[in-house]
Design an enzyme around this catalytic site. Sequence first.
Site, PDB file in Angstrom:
ATOM      1  CG  HIS A   1      19.546   1.085 -30.447  1.00 56.57           C
ATOM      2  ND1 HIS A   1      19.625  -0.280 -30.324  1.00 56.57           N
ATOM      3  CD2 HIS A   1      19.978   1.385 -31.695  1.00 56.57           C
ATOM      4  CE1 HIS A   1      20.074  -0.780 -31.472  1.00 56.57           C
ATOM      5  NE2 HIS A   1      20.302   0.198 -32.314  1.00 56.57           N
TER       6      HIS A   1
ATOM      7  CG  HIS B   1      20.613  -5.415 -32.384  1.00 57.43           C
ATOM      8  ND1 HIS B   1      21.750  -4.680 -32.560  1.00 57.43           N
ATOM      9  CD2 HIS B   1      19.641  -4.765 -33.055  1.00 57.43           C
ATOM     10  CE1 HIS B   1      21.470  -3.614 -33.301  1.00 57.43           C
ATOM     11  NE2 HIS B   1      20.193  -3.650 -33.622  1.00 57.43           N
TER      12      HIS B   1
ATOM     13  CG  MET C   1      16.479   5.498 -34.999  1.00 57.79           C
ATOM     14  SD  MET C   1      15.133   4.356 -34.675  1.00 57.79           S
ATOM     15  CE  MET C   1      14.056   4.709 -36.073  1.00 57.79           C
ATOM     16  CB  SER C   2      22.594   3.526 -33.600  1.00 56.17           C
ATOM     17  OG  SER C   2      23.029   3.299 -34.941  1.00 56.17           O
TER      18      SER C   2
ATOM     19  CG  HIS D   1      13.108  -3.389 -37.498  1.00 52.55           C
ATOM     20  ND1 HIS D   1      14.259  -2.623 -37.585  1.00 52.55           N
ATOM     21  CD2 HIS D   1      13.450  -4.473 -36.787  1.00 52.55           C
ATOM     22  CE1 HIS D   1      15.240  -3.237 -36.950  1.00 52.55           C
ATOM     23  NE2 HIS D   1      14.785  -4.362 -36.454  1.00 52.55           N
TER      24      HIS D   1
ATOM     25  CE1 TYR E   1      15.285   0.903 -30.301  1.00 55.40           C
ATOM     26  CE2 TYR E   1      16.648   2.387 -31.614  1.00 55.40           C
ATOM     27  CZ  TYR E   1      16.195   1.114 -31.325  1.00 55.40           C
ATOM     28  OH  TYR E   1      16.644   0.056 -32.058  1.00 55.40           O
ATOM     29  CD  GLU E   2      17.903  -1.380 -27.028  1.00 56.27           C
ATOM     30  OE1 GLU E   2      17.767  -2.528 -26.580  1.00 56.27           O
ATOM     31  OE2 GLU E   2      18.978  -0.958 -27.500  1.00 56.27           O
TER      32      GLU E   2
ATOM     33  CB  SER F   1      19.614  -3.416 -37.634  1.00 55.23           C
ATOM     34  OG  SER F   1      19.158  -2.649 -36.563  1.00 55.23           O
TER      35      SER F   1
ATOM     36  CG  ASN G   1      14.587   2.805 -45.087  1.00 55.60           C
ATOM     37  OD1 ASN G   1      15.492   2.465 -44.319  1.00 55.60           O
ATOM     38  ND2 ASN G   1      13.858   3.873 -44.876  1.00 55.60           N
TER      39      ASN G   1
END
Length: 285
Positions: free
Chosen positions: A89, A67, A222-223, A260, A91-92, A36, A246
């Site tokens: 990803h 992206h 997440m990747s 995000h 989650y996509e 990202s 973060n």
Amino acid sequence: MEVPLCRSSYDDCKGTADWLQNRIKHTPRVAIICGSGLGDLADLIEDKIVFPYKDVPGFPTSTVAGHAGQLVFGKLQGRECVCMQGRFHFYEGYSLNTVTFPVRVFFLLGVETLIVTNAAGGLNGSYNVGDIMVIKDHINLPGFAGQSPLVGHNEDRFGVRFPCMSDAYDQKLRALAIQTAKEQKCGSFMQEGVYCMLVGPTYETIAECKILQKFGADAVGMSTVPEVVVARHCGLRVLGLSLITNKVVTDYDSHEKANHEEVLATTRLRAKDLQRLVRHLVTKI
Ligand SMILES: *[C@@H]1O[C@H](CO)[C@@H](O)[C@H](O)[C@H]1NC(C)=O
């Protein structure tokens, strides 16, 4: 949204690799997957040949803000490489097979080293926002729950049925990354630690963060993990770099919320340092 199907049999990967091979001038030895907001790295590539994912047979398309969604071939500091601007990803809605399809294509193109970058939440209390963490090891939490890109028929032309993961993150590359960081005056914000993957797309709850800390994870995202599993399966050397964008919330009285926009804002602040690090690193690989 309908997610395009992408199969990743040997022949599918070979078909895509051959298609690319016929259109590029040099064989890349290093592949870089940009996380990202880290895709600007590809802007530093010279003698570029760019392929939007939608134009590459067999490639899915990336749907996340931050992206770009293209493959960039060319030279980084004189080294032949290919850069993935935007990754896929789980989650996509893509299968883990689809998520890792590009890694197998890179292998068939002759890539030997994979550099993965991502944006991650800091779990380790001594980490600061903006730190760069060299990934020492990972926790494949989706794997705990039955999700691995290697489930199913094993393709021996890629690798063995039961690949070793205790050496997933190449020790020499890790040392090289830390040494290069010192040379590039990035030493003060370098860390080395364990990355844990969750599927997302939700950020973690407080209770979940506490579990991950007990597990010994230093950063969460997440990747990356499926890509690394597949890269190791086919024998690529791997270096992983997480930008800590973060700090996770572990206090019920805190008013901070992961989002995000914050991730992308931190990435912008540190992107130049990370780019400089990777750029100098590739010349030593
Ligand atoms: C956190 O990071 C520091 C510095 O890298 C490390 O010494 C420590 O073991 C890590 N883990 C915890 C739980 O603090």
